[in-house]
Design a protein around this motif. Structure first.
Motif: not given
Lengths: 431, 260
Positions: A45-47, A366-372
């Motif tokens: 969200s904050l990115l 605009i948006d970001a997705k991160i999968v650790p």
């Protein structure tokens, strides 16, 4: 009916806050659950609204243990969105920085977090009373990794020198050469480490995992590659979301990832090693063989062995890069922002780390997705508990609880990362 | 500092954070066994499953308060600690997760989680000192190893830690760095940022990005003017003050002056 619960409400020697609970009825495990109560921090969200150039510094803060992994997946995804590719000495410097993180993180896990399970101590400080030389060796090895991070990254935790397009400042050849002596010594320590852990007593337990890791035509994967599995998957990084799904379970502030057919999969050292054994230098393959490892290891308790093999590899790879290094003329490729979608995947010490960003024409996110990695391993960890605990039920309660903890720690879970990720409740139905 | 004759007890606590500041203790490879000989590491779950209950002489607290449970837990930590020292930007200023304080947290949750109803969080991320009295705040994202060793040593010796509160600029001068802003026109928060890192970013040819938070009595308005002259727009100015110490009052107020 006998009912027993094994509970650990704050799992120690992992990064972050988690717990687990195993319920046993009449000698059968009826449920095994990890819960993660690490508070969410909402990075995706904050990115949004930040500049593409700010992202590597921000995502580093997801994890103090593997900040380089976050920086590397971020810059790769951003460069993919912006249509540039980093090659030559800049690419090699990134691999070198990543080697530093692998050495540091793996040495931390082998010596300070995992070895005490095998030798029967609460932690490395207690272990040091009887195994002082081993702990000092581990700390020296860890420090060698940190020395790479400090020189090339500026500091060990949240390095400041990584940017989209390259680095802020690249070292002179003679600066990097100062690391060579440290790394030659580290390579000896890594050899000793592998021989030391090879002498541990491993429970004989195997599962037929689906291994998922990056693969690369020439290199043992660190900072780039295609995504492959032990069941024949071979896809580009941009196809990740077509094959892997994230779900949200009530007990966890971490999302769980599964293959699109719902099956669990394993990322990390065991997967990388199984899918890339032939990319290891012959000397490292030989050392693995002498430590008793074949080209595939399906015993998660032996992950500590594979980590030690990877530390040896990282020392050799770092030395190779330093010896071949000639400083590039430019520290970074110049960038003109543009609209785009970018995908990035690299091999964090704990496994595959996927990022995707969408940018506005001026480079704003605009948006970001991160999968650790740990959210990808979460389903596998629960299955290991469910599958292995039954065979350990003759252990007294405290030993059983300890064995369960060890089973979770096999994965070097990084809960800070996975939260979007752990507690042990062991319920085995008291008579 | 401990009751007479007993080895002082050290505890390390985690709230919302990346674990990097407590890792800094384990990163003291040369000092760790020495520290462990001087203090009893009585509670440090990242490093040991052995815990000693009761009272702690020195508690190091990492992370910010972001959940109702943690807002309660910090009082328990305070009650059980003779000295409480916050380590790092999260514990001292709310951290990067404090960006929610400028946004709608419900919207933040909906972006990340499919089931917002499973998530329990507060609307704000706040520093430890907003909840309980704090004996000393150590700055940095992450903290510096040398300063952590200084803090532990100082508390063992019963004195205040020596951690200069001047700006990063002074560290650049001490180091002999050429000013990246004057010489290269690189935007730099060094003039308003708390020392402690050893002027790391300028030493790597980049501007300081303020990860140690505001120095003592900073004056950010003229710096913002200079940054504007270097071509930074309102949004860039707001972004540069809103990172890991976005809720430190001096940075928050300055960022709010640049609302687009």
């Amino acid at each position: 009916m006998t009912r027993k619960t094994i509970k650990v409400s704050y799992l120690a020697r992992v990064e972050g806050e988690g717990a687990f609970s195993v319920v046993v009825r009449n000698g059968k495990v009826t449920s095994a659950e990890l819960s993660i109560f690490e508070p969410p921090r909402f990075f995706e969200s904050l990115l949004r609204g930040r500049a593409f150039s700010e992202a590597p510094d921000i995502t580093a803060r997801i994890c103090g243990i593997c900040p380089v992994a976050y920086q590397m997946s971020t810059v790769q995804a951003m460069e993919n969105a912006l249509g540039i590719t980093v090659t030559g000495p800049l690419r090699n410097l990134r691999r070198l920085l990543y080697c530093g993180e692998w050495i540091e993180s793996h040495a931390l896990h082998i010596y300070l977090l995992h070895a005490p399970d095998f030798l029967g101590y609460a932690g490395a400080i207690d272990m040091a009373r009887d195994h002082g030389d081993a702990v000092r060796r581990g700390l020296a090895l860890k420090k060698a990794g940190n020395d790479i991070m400090a020189l090339l990254g500026g500091r060990e935790i949240h390095p400041i020198n990584v940017r989209v397009g390259g680095f802020y400042r690249v070292p002179h050849r003679r600066e990097l050469a100062t690391l060579a002596e440290t790394l030659k010594r580290a390579r000896e320590l890594a050899d000793e480490t592998l021989r030391w852990v090879a002498g541990f007593d491993f429970p004989e337990r195997e599962r037929d995992y689906t291994f998922v890791a990056l693969t690369h035509s020439e290199d043992y994967p660190l900072s780039e590659g295609r995504i492959a599995s032990s069941r024949g998957l071979d896809i580009g990084v941009d196809q990740y979301e077509d094959y892997f799904l994230e779900t949200h379970v009530a007990r966890s502030t971490a999302l769980q990832s599964r293959l699109s057919d719902g099956a669990s999969y394993l990322v990390g050292p065991l997967a990388r090693y199984a899918l890339n054994f032939d990319r290891l230098p012959p000397s490292v393959r030989q050392a693995a063989h002498e430590a008793g490892l074949g080209p595939v290891c399906r015993n998660p308790y032996q992950s500590i062995l594979v980590r030690a093999v990877e530390v040896l590899f990282a020392c050799e790879e770092a030395l190779r890069i330093i010896e071949a290094y000639e400083a590039p003329e430019q520290a970074a490729i110049e960038i003109t922002p543009c609209a785009g979608i970018g995908h990035g995947a690299t091999e964090a010490p704990r496994g595959l780390l996927y990022h995707r960003y969408r940018l506005e024409p001026d480079g704003t996110i605009i948006d970001a997705k991160i999968v650790p990695p740990t959210s990808q391993n979460q389903a596998c960890i629960e299955e290991d508990l469910a599958n292995f605990v039954e065979s350990f039920l003759d252990l007294p309660d405290e030993a059983l609880r300890h064995r369960c903890e060890q089973t979770v720690r096999n994965y070097d879970p990084c809960i800070s990362c996975a939260t979007h990720f752990l507690r042990l409740d062991m319920d085995r139905g008291s008579p | 500092m401990a009751a007479s004759g007993r080895t002082p007890r050290l505890a390390v606590w985690k709230f919302a954070s990346c674990d990097g500041c407590q890792l800094t203790l384990l990163d003291c490879e040369d000092e760790l066994l020495g520290i462990a000989a001087a203090v009893e590491i009585a509670y440090f779950p990242e490093a040991t499953r052995g815990t000693i209950r009761g009272h702690y002489d020195l508690s190091l607290v990492e992370g910010s308060i972001t959940t109702p449970h943690d807002a309660e837990r910090i009082h328990e930590v305070r009650r059980r600690s003779t000295h409480l020292v916050t380590i790092g930007a999260c514990a001292t200023a709310g951290g990067i997760q404090g960006l929610r304080n400028f946004a709608d947290v419900a919207e933040y949750i909906s972006v990340v989680y499919a089931r917002p109803d499973y998530i329990e969080t507060l609307a704000t991320s706040t520093p430890i000192a907003a909840h309980v009295p704090v004996d000393f705040e150590l700055r940095g994202c992450p903290i510096a190893k040398s300063q952590l060793v200084e803090v532990i040593t100082a508390f063992l010796a019963g004195r205040r830690p020596v951690t200069p509160a001047h700006s990063v600029c002074i560290e650049c001068k001490l180091k002999g760095n050429v000013c990246v802003m004057v010489a290269h026109g690189t935007p730099c928060l060094g003039p308003v940022t708390h020392a402690g890192c050893g002027a790391l970013c300028p030493s790597y040819h980049r501007g300081c990005y303020g990860c140690y938070g505001p120095m003592e009595t900073p004056n950010p308005a003229p710096l913002s003017q200079a940054l504007t002259e270097l071509g930074m727009g309102k949004r860039d100015l707001q972004r540069i003050y809103r990172t890991f110490n976005a809720n430190a009052p001096a940075f928050r107020e300055e960022s709010e002056r640049h609302d687009a």
